[in-house]
Design a protein around this motif. Structure first.
Motif, PDB file in Angstrom:
ATOM      1  N   ARG F 162      12.831  -2.056   0.070  1.00  0.00           N
ATOM      2  CA  ARG F 162      12.602  -0.610   0.006  1.00  0.00           C
ATOM      3  C   ARG F 162      11.690  -0.204   1.159  1.00  0.00           C
ATOM      4  NH1 ARG F 162      13.431   2.800  -4.477  1.00  0.00           N
ATOM      5  NH2 ARG F 162      13.098   4.953  -3.838  1.00  0.00           N
ATOM      6  N   ARG F 163      10.692  -1.013   1.429  1.00  0.00           N
ATOM      7  CA  ARG F 163       9.785  -0.749   2.571  1.00  0.00           C
ATOM      8  C   ARG F 163      10.534  -0.943   3.893  1.00  0.00           C
ATOM      9  NH1 ARG F 163       7.302   0.301  -1.117  1.00  0.00           N
ATOM     10  NH2 ARG F 163       8.297   2.274  -0.587  1.00  0.00           N
ATOM     11  N   SER F 164      11.327  -2.016   3.973  1.00  0.00           N
ATOM     12  CA  SER F 164      12.026  -2.296   5.235  1.00  0.00           C
ATOM     13  C   SER F 164      12.988  -1.174   5.596  1.00  0.00           C
ATOM     14  CB  SER F 164      12.793  -3.624   5.125  1.00  0.00           C
ATOM     15  OG  SER F 164      11.898  -4.699   4.917  1.00  0.00           O
ATOM     16  N   LEU F 165      13.538  -0.520   4.558  1.00  0.00           N
ATOM     17  CA  LEU F 165      14.484   0.578   4.798  1.00  0.00           C
ATOM     18  C   LEU F 165      13.823   1.748   5.522  1.00  0.00           C
ATOM     19  CD1 LEU F 165      16.519   0.569   1.484  1.00  0.00           C
ATOM     20  CD2 LEU F 165      17.462   0.344   3.801  1.00  0.00           C
ATOM     21  N   GLU F 166      12.535   1.793   5.522  1.00  0.00           N
ATOM     22  CA  GLU F 166      11.843   2.855   6.265  1.00  0.00           C
ATOM     23  C   GLU F 166      11.993   2.672   7.772  1.00  0.00           C
ATOM     24  OE1 GLU F 166       7.869   2.691   4.730  1.00  0.00           O
ATOM     25  OE2 GLU F 166       8.522   3.086   2.666  1.00  0.00           O
ATOM     26  N   PHE F 167      12.425   1.471   8.170  1.00  0.00           N
ATOM     27  CA  PHE F 167      12.511   1.169   9.607  1.00  0.00           C
ATOM     28  C   PHE F 167      13.933   0.896  10.087  1.00  0.00           C
ATOM     29  CE2 PHE F 167       8.575  -0.626   7.780  1.00  0.00           C
ATOM     30  CZ  PHE F 167       7.689   0.308   8.289  1.00  0.00           C
ATOM     31  N   ALA F 168      14.833   0.475   9.169  1.00  0.00           N
ATOM     32  CA  ALA F 168      16.185   0.112   9.601  1.00  0.00           C
ATOM     33  C   ALA F 168      17.108   0.036   8.400  1.00  0.00           C
ATOM     34  CB  ALA F 168      16.149  -1.254  10.311  1.00  0.00           C
ATOM     35  N   PRO F 169      18.412   0.254   8.616  1.00  0.00           N
ATOM     36  CA  PRO F 169      19.360   0.062   7.517  1.00  0.00           C
ATOM     37  C   PRO F 169      19.503  -1.418   7.193  1.00  0.00           C
ATOM     38  CG  PRO F 169      20.533   0.519   9.546  1.00  0.00           C
ATOM     39  CD  PRO F 169      19.064   0.696   9.851  1.00  0.00           C
ATOM     40  N   VAL F 170      19.898  -1.694   5.940  1.00  0.00           N
ATOM     41  CA  VAL F 170      19.933  -3.073   5.471  1.00  0.00           C
ATOM     42  C   VAL F 170      21.282  -3.383   4.831  1.00  0.00           C
ATOM     43  CG1 VAL F 170      18.867  -4.744   3.884  1.00  0.00           C
ATOM     44  CG2 VAL F 170      17.437  -3.047   5.033  1.00  0.00           C
ATOM     45  N   THR F 171      21.773  -4.598   5.115  1.00  0.00           N
ATOM     46  CA  THR F 171      22.929  -5.133   4.400  1.00  0.00           C
ATOM     47  C   THR F 171      22.430  -6.275   3.530  1.00  0.00           C
ATOM     48  OG1 THR F 171      24.431  -4.535   6.177  1.00  0.00           O
ATOM     49  CG2 THR F 171      25.154  -6.267   4.656  1.00  0.00           C
ATOM     50  N   GLN F 172      22.740  -6.193   2.244  1.00  0.00           N
ATOM     51  CA  GLN F 172      22.178  -7.147   1.271  1.00  0.00           C
ATOM     52  C   GLN F 172      23.284  -8.062   0.743  1.00  0.00           C
ATOM     53  OE1 GLN F 172      20.334  -3.940  -1.280  1.00  0.00           O
ATOM     54  NE2 GLN F 172      18.449  -4.972  -0.648  1.00  0.00           N
ATOM     55  N   VAL F 173      23.067  -9.359   0.843  1.00  0.00           N
ATOM     56  CA  VAL F 173      24.102 -10.334   0.495  1.00  0.00           C
ATOM     57  C   VAL F 173      23.582 -11.317  -0.555  1.00  0.00           C
ATOM     58  CG1 VAL F 173      25.568 -12.190   1.408  1.00  0.00           C
ATOM     59  CG2 VAL F 173      25.097 -10.158   2.798  1.00  0.00           C
ATOM     60  N   GLY F 174      24.423 -11.579  -1.542  1.00  0.00           N
ATOM     61  CA  GLY F 174      24.069 -12.562  -2.568  1.00  0.00           C
ATOM     62  C   GLY F 174      23.337 -11.960  -3.746  1.00  0.00           C
ATOM     63  N   ILE F 175      23.267 -10.627  -3.795  1.00  0.00           N
ATOM     64  CA  ILE F 175      22.464  -9.938  -4.818  1.00  0.00           C
ATOM     65  C   ILE F 175      23.033 -10.214  -6.208  1.00  0.00           C
ATOM     66  CG2 ILE F 175      21.629  -7.688  -5.611  1.00  0.00           C
ATOM     67  CD1 ILE F 175      20.592  -8.670  -2.788  1.00  0.00           C
ATOM     68  N   ARG F 176      22.155 -10.632  -7.126  1.00  0.00           N
ATOM     69  CA  ARG F 176      22.582 -10.870  -8.515  1.00  0.00           C
ATOM     70  C   ARG F 176      21.468 -10.605  -9.510  1.00  0.00           C
ATOM     71  NH1 ARG F 176      21.880 -15.284  -5.427  1.00  0.00           N
ATOM     72  NH2 ARG F 176      20.899 -17.145  -6.295  1.00  0.00           N
ATOM     73  N   SER F 243      26.234 -21.140  -1.345  1.00  0.00           N
ATOM     74  CA  SER F 243      26.194 -22.570  -1.080  1.00  0.00           C
ATOM     75  C   SER F 243      25.710 -22.787   0.354  1.00  0.00           C
ATOM     76  CB  SER F 243      27.591 -23.174  -1.246  1.00  0.00           C
ATOM     77  OG  SER F 243      28.406 -22.790  -0.158  1.00  0.00           O
ATOM     78  N   TRP F 244      25.447 -24.036   0.683  1.00  0.00           N
ATOM     79  CA  TRP F 244      25.012 -24.374   2.044  1.00  0.00           C
ATOM     80  C   TRP F 244      26.045 -23.933   3.083  1.00  0.00           C
ATOM     81  CZ3 TRP F 244      21.268 -25.414   5.208  1.00  0.00           C
ATOM     82  CH2 TRP F 244      21.510 -26.087   6.418  1.00  0.00           C
ATOM     83  N   TYR F 245      27.303 -24.239   2.835  1.00  0.00           N
ATOM     84  CA  TYR F 245      28.297 -23.912   3.852  1.00  0.00           C
ATOM     85  C   TYR F 245      28.591 -22.414   3.901  1.00  0.00           C
ATOM     86  CZ  TYR F 245      28.854 -28.753   5.133  1.00  0.00           C
ATOM     87  OH  TYR F 245      28.602 -30.019   5.610  1.00  0.00           O
ATOM     88  N   GLU F 246      28.368 -21.709   2.809  1.00  0.00           N
ATOM     89  CA  GLU F 246      28.514 -20.246   2.851  1.00  0.00           C
ATOM     90  C   GLU F 246      27.411 -19.606   3.693  1.00  0.00           C
ATOM     91  OE1 GLU F 246      30.822 -19.259  -1.365  1.00  0.00           O
ATOM     92  OE2 GLU F 246      28.627 -19.251  -1.311  1.00  0.00           O
ATOM     93  N   ILE F 247      26.194 -20.000   3.474  1.00  0.00           N
ATOM     94  CA  ILE F 247      25.111 -19.373   4.229  1.00  0.00           C
ATOM     95  C   ILE F 247      25.205 -19.744   5.709  1.00  0.00           C
ATOM     96  CG2 ILE F 247      23.313 -21.146   3.830  1.00  0.00           C
ATOM     97  CD1 ILE F 247      21.312 -18.826   3.525  1.00  0.00           C
ATOM     98  N   VAL F 248      25.587 -20.989   5.978  1.00  0.00           N
ATOM     99  CA  VAL F 248      25.718 -21.419   7.367  1.00  0.00           C
ATOM    100  C   VAL F 248      26.846 -20.640   8.062  1.00  0.00           C
ATOM    101  CG1 VAL F 248      26.604 -23.372   8.707  1.00  0.00           C
ATOM    102  CG2 VAL F 248      24.617 -23.679   7.228  1.00  0.00           C
TER     103      VAL F 248
END
Lengths: 296, 296, 296, 296, 296, 296
Positions: F162-176, F243-248
């Motif tokens: 929420r704080r970071s959004l004050e400076f730049a748009p954000v793409t959020q991945v893996g949210i659960r 997983s490891w290979y997904e993040i890589v």
């Protein structure tokens, strides 16, 4: 517990912790019953700590479910105090568990029992089968638990499903460990086994599992049914097993297509200092509640 | 185990490990009997691992005793395989332990039993009392263990000394935890209690303890009798308790003044990754053997 | 070990524990050789505990294999006592391991060696290559282990496969960590590398691995070849790696298409209090035995 | 390490952490040399982590000593980077340690070496004996370490004091474990042994220990010399041993009456998650520095 | 929590567990207030879990005290739910703790607060000083906690006693760690320090400590005041410190000679898998209650 | 640190350890900044140890990348000392982190920050957004971290994005995991959320993620974005995740298609005795550097 002070506090032994909506027993549609049965001699370790750690973990979980897009806790989740273990003989304890479960089910509650050993499941199935005609059981487990007797008693956790079969047919999922005795007995029992090594070969395996269930359904989850990668905190952690998204998909499909009336989560034996398995159990239970009560 | 190969190897489940002098059962004056009784549901933890860890630790210990100036292992220390736990009911198991212990004692061996729970002690005392007229028992323990019945059974570890009193009088040392029920029953029982909180006020407390013993002596050591500083690896670690040099001095005096015929060490519940308590138990047993057999 | 008593007991340092059918060395087709080589200064931790924990875990495993539908233990599984580490120099130890392995193989046993460090593999491969003409090696590992010399010695575990290549060609599977030196040397060596990052891109990768093997096959499994999710208990746990069902499928295909003559499982460094990795190793070995002896 | 930024930061691998007075090597009177020698195969555990954990702990300690009423850190405490372990053979490593220690001592520094195994002590004693005529050694230890050869090498930690005796006489304090071989060899060696079991019988035992020391003194502290109650983090934790106030009193008396020229603290094998033993080592070293430099 | 079922169950978050006599808040003379504040602790963390583990441990303790020969639980021990931590700023939290403590004290309860960090003590002392004229404080601690400000806040645990001194004079026992700043400030403050290194030189040190106390007494126990041998479960475990029997004797003498009005036990940071420190805290509190209420 | 001795040594707090090519700050293209801020994390604690353990682990990793076939460390990787935590208020600390990050970025370094809590990310994003016009942020995380205020502060880690959004748009991945409040706020914020439960349904999900990024990219990796199977060492380990290979693969695609200018890895809370998660973080960072600098 009543006291004449006013301050912010949580109820740490309540599933979900200090939820915005706390309902009374009568108003709640869900009842959580901790049954920390475990024959250990000390309080250090073992499945007796499972319920405590699941409840503790549950207080750190978000109540919104981003998959379904809902927060169901408002249906009321009432956590009962843990049953004491008043008997030396498992046989008497079994009777008491059955009596309490029957009482709760008679009040039209969705009963979620937290173990403890798997030996608590037969009286729960017995109570559910008496309350719901035509009940069938979905078991997620690494072990068949079909021994007729073990260590001199028919109430050992290795006999849990053999006992449960006296009350309802069972579908067993994730099985990857059984004795030669069990392998020989299985064909003559009213059970359908989905072996972990082969069940995924059919891309529709989840539907096939649900197809085997009839009437109202009781779900028993031995946590060792899951992959030890995500569930190392159990007595005999068998390699293989269900992933998080596999077990969640199976539960979603079962609840969507069948009338689930109660469930249990057993055999969590917390590992000191490792929170992930405890937290997973808390979320798994809340997933079940979300699927069960979304839109209701 | 026989095999047609020749190479250097240890026998890791032998007390003392690969000792220079390994004697046969018949030649050995000492017999170690592991009895890993523990009602746990899994193999992860608990007193069932006590015997295994004591034996493992013992293989890292030196065989020379620098205090007495002797290496006694040559009298022969024979380690039997661990007793299986074939029964669900403690009652039957108790009978089997008694039978095996009686057999060993009848062969004029010095029997050292490794627990396991304290509930294994009554049958051991029973066997010793039958073999040795006028037997008395020295118990080192934090707990009186004088309950008549607990958790629905007279064989619970909390009843261990109440059961043992059926066979021989008991002197209890290091006691610092008992229930109100036990406190009320104690005056009527054939037991002399040395409370940890007060026993050291007499600088001759060790002599006073030994004075209470009559005839041949059986020693039972519940490891929680020692200070949790050196013995945290037990189910209910009570603050206070005997230091290493206190317990060693008590054992030395007892063996010097009385005829000790057998002993047990029970309730070690190993802490993962912490070797000191296991190692202490191994050395404690070897101290007993050193005092018992030095000069013989 | 012989003694004149009769009671139920297990042999806790036997693979499989107290199996219904216990055969003598001569009758057994399988021989388990524990080689707990590890240069640690104390007995607390490290790969030296690997064999002990695998054997302990194996006694809690079922002997039936539900995938193949068979219980193979009747072919005879004989567990030798652990080799002692009599030498300071790895060079001498290597010679002794080779001698013992050659002796066992000459008796037509299927040899399963439990490490200990990977540095025990070259003498095992050497013995197998001498006994079986045209031997090739299947290595499952995160690390290439192709250094020519490391820490001043050619016998370091980081050199294990460079040494093994002196006796047989090697196929390396799951590789995901190597030094620049090894990367430069690899093209000139008689090795085929299947990198973990890319090998699964071919859906037939298992067949391609088996295709590279010729003649009789020796299998060496460094447990770090598996995903740290299921195998965190090793010295340098590299992310990525084989899942349980991948390694099992690779072993099944290899045994089905080739003549496997011996194998080892090395580098398990047990994590205190966490049983899952130890148990996995026990089941992995029994899977190999099941595939090897089913129907025989 | 230089960089063109300005911000508050600590130097986490510096003894004492971010102390108010940080002096250069040349200005410092104390030099800390970490020598994490340990023959382990992985980075998980063992004495190799001892120096790192002592330094980390030292940054959480107060610099004031309330007993002496002084803060000595202003004399300058310079922490060198840890020595790498470039050799497979202990023999070569021993030479390198001797060379580096000799260099530091030639610069008139008070050298504090952090182990690692006890096998690093002989070259340190050798360097000190060359720099200081008539040197004697005070050893605090549970083990005599007087074996001539062990595991095939004269450089094993079990031989540490036998090797050190080649350079200087030794006084051994806290001894409570030795082999029969060592017991037989001891009378012929230039060593005075104060056995833990008996040394406290003389209330002036500390003075008697110091009386045996002649000329400049080197102090080597194997942490297992202390009671496992306060020092469980070591390879073979022998029951008995020095308490905190006993070891502190012995060090105070030695420094008060003799010229101590260097010291080492070895064999700390950190227990994951337990900070007390690491912290104790940091404070023990700072106690030595306080006694050594108070009023100077 | 009320529900229409009847079965045996414990109240696991109640001090003493399922005691025979459970009294209401109004009837109870003792009130337990858990305040799991954990925000600024350094080095090892987790004091927020202290209250939970003390309560859990207390349910495994016997209620009879064999030293005094009494079971005092019948005076009523009422455990309040844990205070939530509603504020980002410690300043506001401090005010809330003071308000709640004042409310409880106004009802003539003996207040036992379970921390959490030591920073909760100043508001407790403030409330007690307001309720009881002429209050003095007995502090058992390794650290003086006399900093005026730390990490930018006057509410840090390192400032706990400096803040408390604003409300009452303090006697500090077991002190063995302080900064140079604190050492310089101490003479100007209304505090009497008994340094751990020297206080035992007077055999009447306990009487001398109690002599310094005037008026009603508040006792604050930072668990690190005890020896890390028995209390390793704390953030900065300083070697030295009070033994079990020393702290018990000090508490007994204080309660015998003074009017103790409230106490706290803070800075327990549980070690995963190690129960002894948690259990010791539970027994320590029950010892205080026994001395306080025996014969009343 | 300079000193007049010459010996082989590592720099243990340097990313990569004792690399063949060690460059000065000015020569280095990569700068590692440890920021061990740990103040408000809940449930399990210890992110302050994250940077230390990542650096330690990195010294055991190979520098060759077998996937890309390159060793990039020669571009220069300079590790700064850890930032101290000089303030009680997070607000001031945030300003200091921003200042230091801006300074480093102004020197054209690729900045890799090691947390510590996620609350360090907003000032890092702020500095990057000021240095690089049109910056967007890629966040890998289990939690949305979109709360506006939590525990009374806008600087809590639950507010990091929420704080970071004050400076730049954000793409959020893996949210659960997200609260109801966050779920309601999300549609009005400049963020694109890829929910873990559904994102893999599109086989091109990685491309879709990268498509949402515009301009230069800052990557923030909360380690709990990964599956607890491989990353149990974090405060709230949510089941599911990359997983490891997904993040890589996601990182490789992002770096291939966008200009990545800086990154951070936060919320590692090391588990005592378990090295795999720490080692994974070290390799993940080196993977980023490999993709970023291969061929340059």
């Amino acid at each position: 517990m009543s006291f004449p002070l006013d301050y912010e506090h949580s109820a740490p032994m309540t599933f979900g912790g200090a939820m915005p909506t706390m309902k009374s027993f009568d108003e709640s549609r869900v009842v959580i019953l901790p049954v920390p049965v475990d024959r250990t001699t000390s309080y250090v370790s073992g499945t007796r700590n499972g319920p405590r750690e699941i409840l503790e973990a549950s207080s750190h979980m978000e109540l919104w479910d981003e998959e379904v897009g809902v927060d169901v806790h408002g249906v009321g989740i009432f956590t009962l105090p843990a049953m004491e273990l008043p008997f030396g003989e498992m046989g008497e304890l079994v009777g008491e568990i059955r009596r309490v479960a029957a009482d709760i089910l008679s009040r039209e509650k969705f009963l979620v029992t937290l173990g403890g050993e798997h030996s608590i499941t037969p009286p729960l199935v017995s109570a559910a089968a008496a309350a719901f005609k035509g009940l069938s059981v979905l078991q997620i487990d690494a072990h068949a638990d079909l021994r007729d007797c073990y260590m001199g008693t028919p109430h050992n956790h290795a006999c849990a499903m053999r006992r449960s079969l006296e009350f309802a047919p069972v579908t067993q999922v994730g099985i990857r460990s059984m004795s030669t005795e069990e392998a020989e007995a299985a064909p003559g029992l009213n059970t359908k086994i989905f072996y972990d090594a082969t069940m995924r070969k059919d891309p529709n395996w989840i539907d096939r599992v649900v197809d085997t269930l009839s009437g109202p359904v009781y779900i028993t989850i031995d946590v060792d049914g899951m992959d030890p990668a995500i569930m190392p905190a159990t007595g005999t952690p068998e390699p293989g097993g269900l992933s998080w998204y596999e077990i969640v998909a199976l539960l979603r499909a079962t609840i969507a297509r069948k009338t689930v009336v109660a469930c249990d989560v057993v055999e969590l034996s917390p590992l000191p200092g490792m929170m992930a398995p405890n937290f997973l159990c808390a979320k798994l239970i809340y997933k079940i509640l979300t699927y069960q009560f979304a839109g209701k």
